[in-house]
Design a protein around this motif. Structure first.
Motif, short mmCIF file in Angstrom:
data_model
loop_
_atom_site.label_atom_id
_atom_site.label_comp_id
_atom_site.label_asym_id
_atom_site.label_seq_id
_atom_site.Cartn_x
_atom_site.Cartn_y
_atom_site.Cartn_z
N ILE A 28 0.84 -1.20 0.00
CA ILE A 28 0.00 0.00 0.00
C ILE A 28 0.88 1.25 0.00
N ASN A 29 0.26 2.36 -0.35
CA ASN A 29 0.91 3.65 -0.17
C ASN A 29 0.67 4.06 1.27
N LEU A 30 1.74 4.31 1.99
CA LEU A 30 1.67 4.65 3.40
C LEU A 30 1.86 6.16 3.54
N PHE A 31 0.75 6.88 3.77
CA PHE A 31 0.76 8.34 3.79
C PHE A 31 1.07 8.87 5.19
N VAL A 32 1.98 9.83 5.25
CA VAL A 32 2.36 10.46 6.51
C VAL A 32 1.13 11.10 7.17
N GLU A 33 0.28 11.75 6.40
CA GLU A 33 -0.91 12.40 6.97
C GLU A 33 -1.84 11.42 7.64
N ASP A 34 -1.90 10.18 7.17
CA ASP A 34 -2.75 9.17 7.81
C ASP A 34 -2.20 8.77 9.17
N ILE A 35 -0.94 9.02 9.40
CA ILE A 35 -0.29 8.63 10.65
C ILE A 35 -0.16 9.81 11.60
N ALA A 36 0.39 10.92 11.10
CA ALA A 36 0.70 12.07 11.95
C ALA A 36 -0.37 13.15 11.93
N GLY A 37 -1.33 13.03 11.04
CA GLY A 37 -2.36 14.06 10.94
C GLY A 37 -2.07 15.02 9.81
N PRO A 38 -3.04 15.88 9.50
CA PRO A 38 -2.90 16.81 8.38
C PRO A 38 -1.73 17.77 8.57
N ASP A 39 -1.15 18.15 7.44
CA ASP A 39 -0.04 19.09 7.46
C ASP A 39 -0.18 20.02 6.26
N GLU A 40 0.04 21.26 6.49
CA GLU A 40 -0.02 22.27 5.42
C GLU A 40 1.39 22.82 5.23
N PRO A 41 2.03 22.52 4.07
CA PRO A 41 3.37 23.06 3.84
C PRO A 41 3.35 24.59 3.90
N ASP A 42 4.48 25.15 4.32
CA ASP A 42 4.57 26.61 4.43
C ASP A 42 4.71 27.26 3.05
N GLU A 43 4.92 28.57 3.04
CA GLU A 43 4.98 29.31 1.78
C GLU A 43 6.13 28.86 0.88
N PHE A 44 7.11 28.15 1.45
CA PHE A 44 8.24 27.64 0.66
C PHE A 44 8.05 26.18 0.27
N GLY A 45 6.92 25.60 0.65
CA GLY A 45 6.63 24.20 0.33
C GLY A 45 7.23 23.21 1.32
N LEU A 46 7.72 23.73 2.44
CA LEU A 46 8.33 22.86 3.44
C LEU A 46 7.28 22.36 4.44
N HIS A 47 7.39 21.10 4.79
CA HIS A 47 6.48 20.51 5.77
C HIS A 47 6.89 20.88 7.18
N SER A 48 5.94 20.71 8.11
CA SER A 48 6.20 21.00 9.52
C SER A 48 7.21 20.00 10.08
N PRO A 49 7.87 20.37 11.17
CA PRO A 49 8.78 19.42 11.83
C PRO A 49 8.07 18.13 12.23
N ARG A 50 6.81 18.21 12.65
CA ARG A 50 6.06 17.01 13.04
C ARG A 50 5.89 16.06 11.86
N HIS A 51 5.52 16.61 10.71
CA HIS A 51 5.36 15.81 9.49
C HIS A 51 6.68 15.15 9.12
N MET A 52 7.76 15.93 9.17
CA MET A 52 9.06 15.41 8.78
C MET A 52 9.57 14.36 9.77
N ALA A 53 9.22 14.51 11.05
CA ALA A 53 9.60 13.50 12.03
C ALA A 53 8.91 12.16 11.73
N CYS A 54 7.65 12.22 11.36
CA CYS A 54 6.92 11.00 11.01
C CYS A 54 7.51 10.38 9.75
N PHE A 55 7.78 11.19 8.75
CA PHE A 55 8.38 10.69 7.52
C PHE A 55 9.73 10.04 7.83
N GLY A 56 10.52 10.69 8.69
CA GLY A 56 11.80 10.13 9.10
C GLY A 56 11.66 8.81 9.82
N ALA A 57 10.61 8.67 10.65
CA ALA A 57 10.36 7.42 11.35
C ALA A 57 10.07 6.29 10.36
#
Length: 159
Positions: A28-57
Motif C-alpha cells: 500500500i501507499n503509506l501516507f504520513v498524513e494518515d499517521i501524523a495528521g494533516p499538514d499544510e506546507p509553508d509558503e516555501f513548500g516545506l512541511h512541519s517538523p512534526r510531518h518530517m519526524a513522522c516521515f523520518g520514522a
C-alpha cells in the motif's frame, strides 16, 4: 518525563506497522498524513517538523528492516510499502502474558484474552503483539504505547 519526539516516534511507528499488518501481504501507499495528521506546507513548500519526524520514522523503519517500499512520493508517503518477514513474524507472535497484563489493556465489555469462554482462535489473536499495539494506540496513553513498542521491537529477545 520522556522526550516528546520519542513518544511521537513510538506512536508513528506503531500506527505504520499496524496499518501494514492489517493489509499484509498487499502493498500500500503509506501516507504520513494518515499517521501524523494533516499538514499544510509553508509558503516555501516545506512541511512541519512534526510531518518530517513522522516521515523520518517511516524511513528509519525501512533502514532497520521492518518494512520495505518501492519509492517515496515526495515527502508525503512511501509507495508500495509492505512489512518485512521479520516484522510480520514479530507482530504475529504472542506477547508475554505478564506484559499484556501489566499494560492493563482490557477491551470494554470483552472477556480477558485468557478467558476460557472465548474460542481458542480469538484467545490466540488477542495474545499477539499486533493486538497489544492496537489496544495501546486506542488507549491513547503514551507511556503504555512506549512500553509496548519497546518490548515488541527494541528489547533484547534472546533469539
Amino acid at each position: 518525563m520522556a522526550d516528546i519526539h520519542i513518544e511521537e516516534f513510538y506512536r508513528d511507528s506503531a500506527i505504520a506497522l499496524v496499518q501494514l499488518y492489517s493489509v499484509f501481504p498487499r502493498r500500500i501507499n503509506l501516507f504520513v498524513e494518515d499517521i501524523a495528521g494533516p499538514d499544510e506546507p509553508d509558503e516555501f513548500g516545506l512541511h512541519s517538523p512534526r510531518h518530517m519526524a513522522c516521515f523520518g520514522a517511516l524511513l528509519w523503519l525501512e533502514e532497520e528492516g521492518l518494512l520495505r517500499y518501492v519509492d517515496t512520493i515526495r515527502q508525503e508517503a512511501l509507495d508500495q510499502a509492505v512489512l518485512t518477514r521479520q516484522a510480520f513474524i514479530r507482530l504475529s507472535t504472542p506477547a508475554p502474558a505478564d506484559l499484556a497484563a501489566a499494560l492493563d489493556l482490557p477491551e470494554p465489555g470483552v472477556p480477558a484474552p485468557d478467558d476460557d469462554s472465548l474460542p481458542a482462535s480469538v484467545r490466540q489473536d488477542r495474545s499477539t503483539w499486533v493486538h497489544v499495539l492496537r489496544q495501546s494506540i486506542r488507549g491513547g496513553h503514551s507511556p503504555t504505547l512506549n512500553r509496548a513498542m519497546q518490548a515488541a521491537f527494541f528489547a533484547p529477545t534472546g533469539n
